[in-house]
Design an enzyme around this catalytic site. Sequence first.
Site, mmCIF file in Angstrom:
data_model
loop_
_atom_site.group_PDB
_atom_site.id
_atom_site.type_symbol
_atom_site.label_atom_id
_atom_site.label_comp_id
_atom_site.label_asym_id
_atom_site.label_seq_id
_atom_site.Cartn_x
_atom_site.Cartn_y
_atom_site.Cartn_z
ATOM 1 N N LYS A 1 0.841 -1.312 0.070
ATOM 2 C CA LYS A 1 0.015 -0.012 -0.097
ATOM 3 C C LYS A 1 0.971 1.297 -0.136
ATOM 4 O O LYS A 1 0.568 2.341 -0.603
ATOM 5 C CB LYS A 1 -1.048 -0.064 1.089
ATOM 6 N N GLN B 1 -4.556 -1.505 9.575
ATOM 7 C CA GLN B 1 -4.428 -2.975 8.821
ATOM 8 C C GLN B 1 -5.240 -4.031 9.601
ATOM 9 O O GLN B 1 -4.879 -3.961 10.749
ATOM 10 C CB GLN B 1 -3.071 -3.291 8.593
ATOM 11 N N ASP C 1 -11.055 2.414 3.703
ATOM 12 C CA ASP C 1 -11.473 1.068 3.368
ATOM 13 C C ASP C 1 -12.924 0.619 3.164
ATOM 14 O O ASP C 1 -13.274 -0.346 2.694
ATOM 15 C CB ASP C 1 -10.962 0.078 4.595
#
Length: 281
Positions: A52, A96, A119
């Site tokens: 990422k 994460q 997200d």
Amino acid sequence: MTEIINGKEISAALKDDLKAEVAALKGAGKSCCLAVIQVGCDPASSVYVGNKKKACAYIGIESRSYELPEETSEEELLNLVGQLNKDDSVHGILCQLPLPKHICEDHIIKAISPHKDVDGFHPQNVGALVIGQQGFVSCTPAGIIELLHRSNITIDGKHCVVVGRSNIVGKPMALLMLRENATVTVCHSHTKNLKEICKEADILIVAIGKPRFINHEYVKEGAVVIDVGIHRGEDNKLCGDVDYEDVAGHTSAITPVPGGVGPMTIAMLMKNCVEAMKLYS
Ligand code: NDP
């Protein structure tokens, strides 16, 4: 003829579009920043986080790293999220998953401002998807829509069968296909006659987490097959939830593993981050 949907190429094109957009925004004095939080040092999470950050660097998005020790308390993590929510120079917050067991993931997801929830996991964004309002959408299913669009595959009026109903893939996938005017059937581990239902699909999307589960007996001749699964086989090679070798010849289009859905997930995260900056800063 079967079309192999090339997620590597399509995601590269998307990232190049974003890179040009970010450069133009920088020219106008606007820069974009993603805060990336990792708690503990799970090796798989470290690979995802690294990828990422690499994508951010390529596109010109600043990535700010917060690498916290495994023993970080929920309160400490909530405090960090609270600070990042208030920080106007941060446009997206990514925490994460999975988190260590002593931290409740739902509490963290809910604490992230919906405007920085790149997200697309916050209940407000999930709710917005359900009722057709503006909001961030989970990156993997959003990436699949992008793959279908950029491959000129018609969704409108098609029968789409989604196998899997997880909050991050199956459910948002079904809602997105509905938004695209497909007729949608969702299957899960309690579904009876899975084979027969899958065989009715014009577009079959598989996210069950079982290596090579779907063979040609589940696939209508000429269907489009999208494989979300990713597994490392005993031979150390990557494979999906679909038995690619057995199924590909029966489809009009299919995503390979690797190089299909996977690369789109990070590209869509980057897209959400740029959107967050444009919409809310
Ligand atoms: P989950 O394990 O959260 O969900 C799996 C779903 O599949 C559940 O809804 C389950 O049903 C259903 N299921 C399991 N077995 C069967 C069966 N025999 N028949 C029908 N349905 C079944 O997985 P995720 O959605 O998180 O991920 C799915 C796959 O996609 C995994 O391989 C994962 O690694 C991969 N993935 C890939 C990403 C990428 O970027 N390429 C991103 C995210 C995931 P029930 O609800 O009844 O238990």
